[in-house]
Design a protein around this motif. Structure first.
Motif, PDB file in Angstrom:
ATOM      1  N   ALA A   1       9.790   3.229 -18.002  1.00  0.00           N
ATOM      2  CA  ALA A   1       8.683   2.547 -17.352  1.00  0.00           C
ATOM      3  C   ALA A   1       8.734   2.866 -15.607  1.00  0.00           C
ATOM      4  CB  ALA A   1       8.907   0.800 -17.100  1.00  0.00           C
ATOM      5  N   LEU A   2       8.914   3.092 -15.269  1.00  0.00           N
ATOM      6  CA  LEU A   2       9.510   3.435 -13.573  1.00  0.00           C
ATOM      7  C   LEU A   2       9.209   4.703 -13.871  1.00  0.00           C
ATOM      8  CD1 LEU A   2      13.013   1.631 -12.163  1.00  0.00           C
ATOM      9  CD2 LEU A   2      10.112   1.237 -12.071  1.00  0.00           C
ATOM     10  N   ARG A   3       9.547   5.491 -14.511  1.00  0.00           N
ATOM     11  CA  ARG A   3       9.122   7.539 -14.055  1.00  0.00           C
ATOM     12  C   ARG A   3       7.750   7.385 -14.707  1.00  0.00           C
ATOM     13  NH1 ARG A   3      10.270  10.126 -10.741  1.00  0.00           N
ATOM     14  NH2 ARG A   3       9.712  11.913 -12.293  1.00  0.00           N
ATOM     15  N   GLN A   4       7.023   6.495 -15.531  1.00  0.00           N
ATOM     16  CA  GLN A   4       5.426   6.364 -15.882  1.00  0.00           C
ATOM     17  C   GLN A   4       5.231   6.500 -14.123  1.00  0.00           C
ATOM     18  OE1 GLN A   4       5.966   3.750 -19.499  1.00  0.00           O
ATOM     19  NE2 GLN A   4       5.733   5.768 -20.750  1.00  0.00           N
ATOM     20  N   ARG A   5       5.222   5.553 -13.655  1.00  0.00           N
ATOM     21  CA  ARG A   5       4.596   5.024 -12.492  1.00  0.00           C
ATOM     22  C   ARG A   5       5.210   6.178 -10.992  1.00  0.00           C
ATOM     23  NH1 ARG A   5       5.140   1.007 -15.768  1.00  0.00           N
ATOM     24  NH2 ARG A   5       4.140  -0.530 -16.598  1.00  0.00           N
ATOM     25  N   ASP A   6       5.097   6.894 -11.329  1.00  0.00           N
ATOM     26  CA  ASP A   6       6.020   8.624 -10.940  1.00  0.00           C
ATOM     27  C   ASP A   6       6.585   7.940  -9.572  1.00  0.00           C
ATOM     28  OD1 ASP A   6       5.125  10.314 -10.184  1.00  0.00           O
ATOM     29  OD2 ASP A   6       3.664   9.796  -8.717  1.00  0.00           O
ATOM     30  N   ILE A   7       7.484   6.662  -9.633  1.00  0.00           N
ATOM     31  CA  ILE A   7       8.786   5.775  -8.856  1.00  0.00           C
ATOM     32  C   ILE A   7      10.303   6.757  -9.505  1.00  0.00           C
ATOM     33  CG2 ILE A   7      10.342   4.111  -8.056  1.00  0.00           C
ATOM     34  CD1 ILE A   7       7.257   2.545  -9.509  1.00  0.00           C
ATOM     35  N   ASN A   8      10.527   7.754  -8.621  1.00  0.00           N
ATOM     36  CA  ASN A   8      11.491   7.782  -8.916  1.00  0.00           C
ATOM     37  C   ASN A   8      13.199   7.319  -8.601  1.00  0.00           C
ATOM     38  OD1 ASN A   8      11.131  10.629  -7.704  1.00  0.00           O
ATOM     39  ND2 ASN A   8      10.199   9.863  -6.271  1.00  0.00           N
ATOM     40  N   VAL A   9      14.531   7.381  -9.438  1.00  0.00           N
ATOM     41  CA  VAL A   9      15.629   7.060  -9.658  1.00  0.00           C
ATOM     42  C   VAL A   9      16.212   7.859  -8.916  1.00  0.00           C
ATOM     43  CG1 VAL A   9      16.808   5.922 -11.440  1.00  0.00           C
ATOM     44  CG2 VAL A   9      14.176   5.550 -11.544  1.00  0.00           C
ATOM     45  N   TRP A  10      17.525   7.113  -8.669  1.00  0.00           N
ATOM     46  CA  TRP A  10      18.821   7.969  -8.097  1.00  0.00           C
ATOM     47  C   TRP A  10      19.933   7.618  -8.465  1.00  0.00           C
ATOM     48  CZ3 TRP A  10      19.507  12.864  -5.470  1.00  0.00           C
ATOM     49  CH2 TRP A  10      17.282  13.478  -4.776  1.00  0.00           C
TER      50      TRP A  10
ATOM     51  N   LEU B   1      21.818  11.405 -18.077  1.00  0.00           N
ATOM     52  CA  LEU B   1      21.077  11.414 -16.956  1.00  0.00           C
ATOM     53  C   LEU B   1      20.009  11.403 -17.387  1.00  0.00           C
ATOM     54  CD1 LEU B   1      23.846  11.147 -14.372  1.00  0.00           C
ATOM     55  CD2 LEU B   1      22.501   8.897 -15.443  1.00  0.00           C
ATOM     56  N   ARG B   2      20.052  12.916 -17.414  1.00  0.00           N
ATOM     57  CA  ARG B   2      18.549  14.031 -17.549  1.00  0.00           C
ATOM     58  C   ARG B   2      18.337  12.872 -19.084  1.00  0.00           C
ATOM     59  NH1 ARG B   2      17.145  17.571 -21.320  1.00  0.00           N
ATOM     60  NH2 ARG B   2      18.748  17.565 -23.022  1.00  0.00           N
ATOM     61  N   GLN B   3      18.149  12.072 -19.994  1.00  0.00           N
ATOM     62  CA  GLN B   3      17.754  11.508 -21.211  1.00  0.00           C
ATOM     63  C   GLN B   3      17.100  10.615 -20.191  1.00  0.00           C
ATOM     64  OE1 GLN B   3      20.212  10.856 -23.757  1.00  0.00           O
ATOM     65  NE2 GLN B   3      20.188  13.136 -25.268  1.00  0.00           N
ATOM     66  N   LEU B   4      17.371   9.674 -19.380  1.00  0.00           N
ATOM     67  CA  LEU B   4      16.765   8.978 -18.653  1.00  0.00           C
ATOM     68  C   LEU B   4      15.554   9.062 -17.306  1.00  0.00           C
ATOM     69  CD1 LEU B   4      20.210   6.396 -18.142  1.00  0.00           C
ATOM     70  CD2 LEU B   4      18.095   5.868 -20.181  1.00  0.00           C
TER      71      LEU B   4
ATOM     72  N   GLY C   1       0.935  -1.031  -0.168  1.00  0.00           N
ATOM     73  CA  GLY C   1      -0.040   0.062   0.047  1.00  0.00           C
ATOM     74  C   GLY C   1       0.619   1.648   0.002  1.00  0.00           C
ATOM     75  N   LEU C   2       1.951   1.334   0.035  1.00  0.00           N
ATOM     76  CA  LEU C   2       2.794   2.183   0.141  1.00  0.00           C
ATOM     77  C   LEU C   2       2.773   3.171  -1.672  1.00  0.00           C
ATOM     78  CD1 LEU C   2       5.173   4.064   1.196  1.00  0.00           C
ATOM     79  CD2 LEU C   2       6.846   2.614  -0.501  1.00  0.00           C
ATOM     80  N   PRO C   3       2.261   4.405  -1.546  1.00  0.00           N
ATOM     81  CA  PRO C   3       2.053   5.437  -2.578  1.00  0.00           C
ATOM     82  C   PRO C   3       3.294   5.128  -3.833  1.00  0.00           C
ATOM     83  CG  PRO C   3       1.660   6.177  -0.897  1.00  0.00           C
ATOM     84  CD  PRO C   3       1.832   5.344  -0.346  1.00  0.00           C
ATOM     85  N   ALA C   4       3.401   5.563  -4.388  1.00  0.00           N
ATOM     86  CA  ALA C   4       4.502   4.860  -5.380  1.00  0.00           C
ATOM     87  C   ALA C   4       5.555   6.217  -5.350  1.00  0.00           C
ATOM     88  CB  ALA C   4       4.476   4.893  -7.106  1.00  0.00           C
ATOM     89  N   ALA C   5       4.973   7.262  -5.521  1.00  0.00           N
ATOM     90  CA  ALA C   5       6.123   8.378  -5.159  1.00  0.00           C
ATOM     91  C   ALA C   5       7.014   8.251  -4.002  1.00  0.00           C
ATOM     92  CB  ALA C   5       5.227   9.965  -5.181  1.00  0.00           C
ATOM     93  N   CYS C   6       6.719   7.414  -2.712  1.00  0.00           N
ATOM     94  CA  CYS C   6       7.674   7.341  -1.343  1.00  0.00           C
ATOM     95  C   CYS C   6       8.322   6.083  -2.204  1.00  0.00           C
ATOM     96  CB  CYS C   6       6.334   7.157  -0.939  1.00  0.00           C
ATOM     97  SG  CYS C   6       5.603   8.419  -0.330  1.00  0.00           S
TER      98      CYS C   6
END
Ligand code: C2E
Ligand code: MG
Ligand code: MG
Ligand code: MG
Length: 284
Positions: A168-177, A191-194, A140-145
């Motif tokens: 696919a991760l960005r489209q689901r609101d999941i952050n990548v670092w 990285l900006r392109q990604l 139940g964790l929000p994707a943005a978290c």
């Protein structure tokens, strides 16, 4: 005489390699058993905003305590797991547990994020996105978290697959670092392109920013360039107040390190506050 020595040297080398391979296999087996017995756990290290001193998230870090071996270093056992399929099971465990723990924080700390390390081999798996979605749905964790931490080198194995997964991760609101930034070769433009959210400056740079002008110049250039393309910067391995202040003067966004807190059990994260003196505006 020289020839004999050479031969012995070769035997010695071969024995050494065999011993190392056997040791790795043994570790792999023990880790597999420990994972089943619940002897593998996650600790969390807070990530703090440099302007406000607020805790914005925490990085999940694996801990393995074996009854006979004692504490085994993550760098050691993760390398062993990565050389086998065990990394898949370990990766599943980490994602599920981290999402579960972070979901529990939301009640008292809404929006608090969790950072999960993803190994190069995990990124090469086609079902990574599915696995992430499953962990989010079950907890139940929000994707943005949820933030995933990838290393530069893991993006280079299969660039097309990496780009596809990151999209696919960005489209689901999941952050990548991007973890350990500065040790590899990724240009910020790549990285900006990604569309990664930001970079984590490797702690080897942070360690020397007070004494080595090159490391300070590099860190401040990374911060400036990242900002210019809309990315944020975490400095990891911050151990002293002087480092913290230098990073603040150079516009760094977030900090993580022993100065603020060591990794701690999940249950302690929601109540954790950094020492207020470190962020007191009057001390500037
Ligand atoms: P990392 O992702 O770069 O994690 C940061 C490491 O720096 C952690 O080491 C953390 O304990 C350590 N650290 C944090 N602040 C300080 C500081 O102020 N000084 C010093 N000297 N060290 C600091 P740890 O826990 O030993 O983990 C090492 C590496 O193992 C991680 O590096 C990461 O690459 C890997 N790892 C840990 N947990 C996981 C996991 O769940 N999955 C995967 N794939 N890798 C993991
Ligand atoms: Mg990390
Ligand atoms: Mg790192
Ligand atoms: Mg590292």
């Amino acid at each position: 005489q020289a020839k004999l020595e050479g031969k012995n040297g070769l035997f010695f080398y071969r024995d050494h390699l065999r011993a190392a391979a056997e040791e790795n296999l043994r570790l792999e087996q023990l880790l597999r058993e420990s994972l089943e017995r619940g002897e593998v756990d996650l600790n969390y290290q807070p990530i703090v905003a440099l302007d406000s001193g607020r805790v914005v998230g925490a990085e999940a870090l694996l801990r393995w305590h074996h009854p006979e071996l004692g504490q085994v270093e993550p760098d050691r056992f993760i390398a062993v797991a990565e050389s086998s399929t065990l990394i898949d099971e370990l990766g599943r465990f980490v994602l599920a547990r981290a999402c579960h723990d972070a979901a529990a924080w939301q009640e008292s700390c809404p929006g608090l994020r969790v950072g999960v390390n993803i190994s190069g081999r995990q990124l090469l798996r086609r079902d990574l996105v599915h696995l992430v979605e499953q962990s989010l749905a079950e907890s139940g964790l929000p994707a943005a978290c949820l933030s995933l931490e990838l290393t530069e080198s893991s993006l280079l194995h299969d660039r097309d697959l990496a780009a596809e997964t990151l999209l696919a991760l960005r489209q689901r609101d999941i952050n990548v670092w991007l973890d350990d930034f500065g040790t590899g070769f990724s240009g910020l433009n790549h990285l900006r392109q990604l569309r990664v959210s930001g970079v984590k400056i490797d702690r080897s740079f942070v360690a020397d920013i007070l004494s080595d002008p090159d490391d300070l110049a590099l860190s401040s250039a990374i911060i400036a360039m990242a900002h210019s393309v809309g990315m944020r910067v975490i400095a990891e391995g911050v151990e002293s107040r002087e480092q913290l202040e230098l990073l603040r003067d150079n516009g760094c966004d977030l900090v993580q390190g022993f100065l603020l807190a060591r990794p701690m059990p999940a249950a302690e994260i929601a109540a954790f506050r950094p020492e207020p003196g470190l962020f007191d505006p009057a001390s500037d």
